[in-house]
Design a protein around this motif. Structure first.
Motif, mmCIF file in Angstrom:
data_model
loop_
_atom_site.group_PDB
_atom_site.id
_atom_site.type_symbol
_atom_site.label_atom_id
_atom_site.label_comp_id
_atom_site.label_asym_id
_atom_site.label_seq_id
_atom_site.Cartn_x
_atom_site.Cartn_y
_atom_site.Cartn_z
ATOM 1 N N HIS A 100 13.952 -2.871 7.662
ATOM 2 C CA HIS A 100 13.062 -4.015 7.864
ATOM 3 C C HIS A 100 12.023 -4.084 6.737
ATOM 4 O O HIS A 100 11.788 -5.135 6.154
ATOM 5 N N ARG A 101 11.440 -2.920 6.437
ATOM 6 C CA ARG A 101 10.386 -2.881 5.417
ATOM 7 C C ARG A 101 10.936 -3.285 4.047
ATOM 8 O O ARG A 101 10.376 -4.111 3.346
ATOM 9 N N TRP A 102 12.090 -2.691 3.672
ATOM 10 C CA TRP A 102 12.613 -2.923 2.320
ATOM 11 C C TRP A 102 13.227 -4.306 2.165
ATOM 12 O O TRP A 102 13.130 -4.912 1.090
ATOM 13 N N SER A 103 13.842 -4.835 3.237
ATOM 14 C CA SER A 103 14.392 -6.197 3.112
ATOM 15 C C SER A 103 13.243 -7.201 2.980
ATOM 16 O O SER A 103 13.348 -8.195 2.259
ATOM 17 N N GLY A 104 12.127 -6.926 3.647
ATOM 18 C CA GLY A 104 10.953 -7.796 3.539
ATOM 19 C C GLY A 104 10.383 -7.771 2.135
ATOM 20 O O GLY A 104 10.069 -8.810 1.556
#
Ligand code: HEM
Length: 192
Positions: A100-104
């Motif tokens: 979630h963090r890296w795709s954001g």
């Protein structure tokens, strides 16, 4: 006789850190408004530079931007799926939070140069309904995104707030993509 459940606390200040204090939401709301309006005013008042750039393998600036916007949209959809995993609505791996963090981060980093070109080279335009919505929501996106980043740092948020703000950011990006990249591909064909 009806019993008033708040009778014991009526007239007394709310104990620190307990209960909803709507005033604190004014900060992200104000930041969101300031960012969106600031971008819009800049896009409107400066003379659009009309600058174009070439990238090897791409036929035009618009094609580069349409593909970059599509990549940002892809990562935004990964955001949705990984958020559903984090909220237990979908089965997910232990690394759902990292996903979630890296795709954001990826979605944001890809969207920024596209929007910078829009703002600097094309400006805030309203000559067609599609373009008007694209410009308005392009500015709104960065306001809503700033608010979400601020809210993420806060503790004791009501559980519904982040999904609502995150969903709003995703919905806005989707309309931005529909009114730009999809329009571009339908008009000029799906080419690089
Ligand atoms: C997340 C933010 C944004 C994304 C992903 C995005 C993406 C795109 C793409 C892919 C195009 C089509 C390629 C082109 O014509 O150059 C485009 C066009 C355009 N963008 Fe944006 N944009 C964003 C934000 C903005 C903002 C903030 C503004 C202005 C306030 C803006 C104004 C425009 C205008 C005027 C056009 C030309 C529309 C047309 O004639 O078809 N965009 N944008």
């Amino acid at each position: 006789m009806t019993v008033d459940p708040n009778a014991a606390t009526r007239g007394f200040p709310e104990p620190a850190g307990r209960g909803p204090r709507p005033a604190r939401y004014l900060v992200p709301a104000f930041v969101a408004g300031a960012v969106a309006v600031g971008l819009g005013v800049y896009g409107k008042v400066h003379d659009p530079a009309g600058t174009a750039f070439d990238l090897a393998g791409f036929s035009s600036t618009g094609a580069v931007k349409a593909w970059m916007a599509s990549a940002a949209m892809f990562f935004a959809l990964v955001q949705l799926v990984s958020a559903l995993m984090l909220y237990g609505k979908l089965p997910g791996p232990a690394w759902s939070a990292a996903l979630h963090r890296w795709s954001g981060r990826a979605a944001f980093l890809i969207a920024v140069p596209v929007a910078v070109h829009c703002l600097y080279a094309l400006g805030y335009q309203t000559y067609e309904t599609r373009v008007m919505w694209h410009s308005v929501l392009g500015c709104f996106f960065f306001g809503a995104f700033s608010a979400k980043m601020l809210l993420l740092r806060w503790e004791r948020l009501p559980g519904w707030l982040l999904p609502i703000v995150g969903g709003l950011v995703l919905a806005v990006l989707t309309v931005i993509w529909l009114t730009s990249a999809l329009w571009f591909f339908r008009t000029f064909g799906v080419t690089t």
